[in-house]
Write a protein that holds these residues in place. Structure first.
Motif, PDB file in Angstrom:
ATOM      1  N   THR A   6      17.965 -11.309  74.339  1.00 40.22           N
ATOM      2  CA  THR A   6      18.395 -10.414  75.304  1.00 40.22           C
ATOM      3  C   THR A   6      17.268  -9.324  75.705  1.00 40.22           C
ATOM      4  N   VAL A   7      16.846  -8.779  74.595  1.00 43.91           N
ATOM      5  CA  VAL A   7      15.826  -7.677  74.745  1.00 43.91           C
ATOM      6  C   VAL A   7      14.675  -8.642  75.314  1.00 43.91           C
ATOM      7  N   ASP A   8      14.225  -9.716  74.606  1.00 45.33           N
ATOM      8  CA  ASP A   8      12.991 -10.330  75.303  1.00 45.33           C
ATOM      9  C   ASP A   8      13.157 -10.670  76.769  1.00 45.33           C
ATOM     10  N   ALA A   9      14.152 -10.935  77.113  1.00 47.27           N
ATOM     11  CA  ALA A   9      14.532 -11.136  78.708  1.00 47.27           C
ATOM     12  C   ALA A   9      14.041 -10.117  79.495  1.00 47.27           C
ATOM     13  N   PHE A  10      14.102  -8.917  78.981  1.00 41.07           N
ATOM     14  CA  PHE A  10      13.838  -7.424  79.737  1.00 41.07           C
ATOM     15  C   PHE A  10      12.446  -6.968  79.465  1.00 41.07           C
ATOM     16  N   ARG A  11      11.756  -7.632  78.537  1.00 39.32           N
ATOM     17  CA  ARG A  11      10.432  -7.113  78.167  1.00 39.32           C
ATOM     18  C   ARG A  11       9.295  -6.949  79.370  1.00 39.32           C
ATOM     19  N   ARG A  12       9.487  -7.907  80.325  1.00 38.55           N
ATOM     20  CA  ARG A  12       8.591  -7.731  81.263  1.00 38.55           C
ATOM     21  C   ARG A  12       9.148  -6.576  82.449  1.00 38.55           C
ATOM     22  N   SER A  13      10.062  -6.321  82.708  1.00 36.06           N
ATOM     23  CA  SER A  13      10.711  -5.534  83.375  1.00 36.06           C
ATOM     24  C   SER A  13      10.522  -4.033  82.968  1.00 36.06           C
ATOM     25  N   ALA A  14      10.648  -3.934  81.500  1.00 35.60           N
ATOM     26  CA  ALA A  14      10.120  -2.777  80.765  1.00 35.60           C
ATOM     27  C   ALA A  14       9.002  -2.419  80.938  1.00 35.60           C
ATOM     28  N   ALA A  15       7.990  -3.252  80.660  1.00 31.72           N
ATOM     29  CA  ALA A  15       6.442  -3.182  80.767  1.00 31.72           C
ATOM     30  C   ALA A  15       6.224  -2.873  82.253  1.00 31.72           C
ATOM     31  N   GLU A  16       6.912  -3.232  83.277  1.00 30.82           N
ATOM     32  CA  GLU A  16       6.595  -2.947  84.735  1.00 30.82           C
ATOM     33  C   GLU A  16       6.685  -1.458  84.957  1.00 30.82           C
ATOM     34  N   LYS A  17       7.924  -1.013  84.313  1.00 35.44           N
ATOM     35  CA  LYS A  17       8.024   0.263  84.413  1.00 35.44           C
ATOM     36  C   LYS A  17       7.686   1.141  83.336  1.00 35.44           C
ATOM     37  N   SER A  18       6.708   0.906  82.685  1.00 33.01           N
ATOM     38  CA  SER A  18       6.085   1.609  81.514  1.00 33.01           C
ATOM     39  C   SER A  18       7.134   2.123  80.525  1.00 33.01           C
ATOM     40  N   THR A  57      15.807   5.178  82.555  1.00 33.35           N
ATOM     41  CA  THR A  57      14.728   5.764  81.777  1.00 33.35           C
ATOM     42  C   THR A  57      13.428   5.781  82.464  1.00 33.35           C
ATOM     43  N   PRO A  58      12.881   6.932  82.626  1.00 35.23           N
ATOM     44  CA  PRO A  58      11.690   7.160  83.431  1.00 35.23           C
ATOM     45  C   PRO A  58      10.488   6.612  82.732  1.00 35.23           C
ATOM     46  N   ALA A  59       9.384   6.560  83.355  1.00 31.82           N
ATOM     47  CA  ALA A  59       8.097   5.655  82.891  1.00 31.82           C
ATOM     48  C   ALA A  59       7.871   6.736  81.620  1.00 31.82           C
ATOM     49  N   GLY A  60       7.273   6.038  80.707  1.00 27.50           N
ATOM     50  CA  GLY A  60       6.835   6.656  79.477  1.00 27.50           C
ATOM     51  C   GLY A  60       7.738   6.736  78.492  1.00 27.50           C
ATOM     52  N   GLY A  61       8.923   6.457  78.808  1.00 25.43           N
ATOM     53  CA  GLY A  61      10.287   6.550  77.926  1.00 25.43           C
ATOM     54  C   GLY A  61      10.450   5.415  76.972  1.00 25.43           C
ATOM     55  N   SER A  62      11.568   5.305  76.219  1.00 26.91           N
ATOM     56  CA  SER A  62      11.590   4.359  75.299  1.00 26.91           C
ATOM     57  C   SER A  62      13.168   3.850  75.356  1.00 26.91           C
TER      58      SER A  62
END
Length: 151
Positions: A6-18, A57-62
């Motif tokens: 499930t985390v892997d499925a979100f990697r792209r959207s997280a990366a796009e949002k930094s 979570t804003p850009a730069g967050g985790s």
């Protein structure tokens, strides 16, 4: 494994949002297979919690997805460094159509059903779902607790 997928499925959207997205499954993966749960519903809970964490979570967050076991329970915690949740909102957070304060609703959208559904699914599996936050702009953690099957 289901959490990691499930985390892997979100990697792209997280990366796009930094937003940095990570997992910590140390000590937890050996117990994943002995939780009695509907995999589709469990993934639905993970999907909602991880998606919300990235969304708020804003850009730069985790965002971190962590799992572990203690005594006779398996835990999954999704933590973020996002907008946080005010103390007065926490008790209402899992109610249907609840989205906290109106500025959150206007900024982030959504129907306010995801957390209600996730909590209901957790309870149907004899588990629980709780949220904690130290307040505005202090992030949040959602913790799913499920009983382990006896060995």
């Amino acid at each position: 494994i289901l959490l990691e997928r499930t985390v892997d499925a979100f990697r792209r959207s997280a990366a796009e949002k930094s937003v940095q997205l990570s997992t910590d499954v140390t000590g937890g993966t050996t117990h994943c297979s002995i939780v009695s749960a509907d995999a589709t519903r469990l993934q639905q809970i993970f999907w909602n919690l991880i998606g919300n964490a990235i969304k708020f979570t804003p850009a730069g967050g985790s965002v971190t997805a962590r799992c572990w076991s203690e005594q006779s329970f398996f835990f999954v915690a999704i933590s973020d460094t996002g907008v946080g949740i005010e103390a007065d909102v926490l008790p209402k957070l899992f109610k249907a159509f609840e989205q906290g304060e109106s500025s959150i609703t206007r900024t982030f959208g959504g129907l306010g059903l995801g957390l209600h559904i996730s909590k209901t699914l957790a309870e149907l599996h004899d588990g629980s779902l709780v949220a904690t936050s130290e307040g505005r702009n202090r992030g949040a953690t959602f913790t799913l607790k499920l009983p382990l099957l006896p060995y």
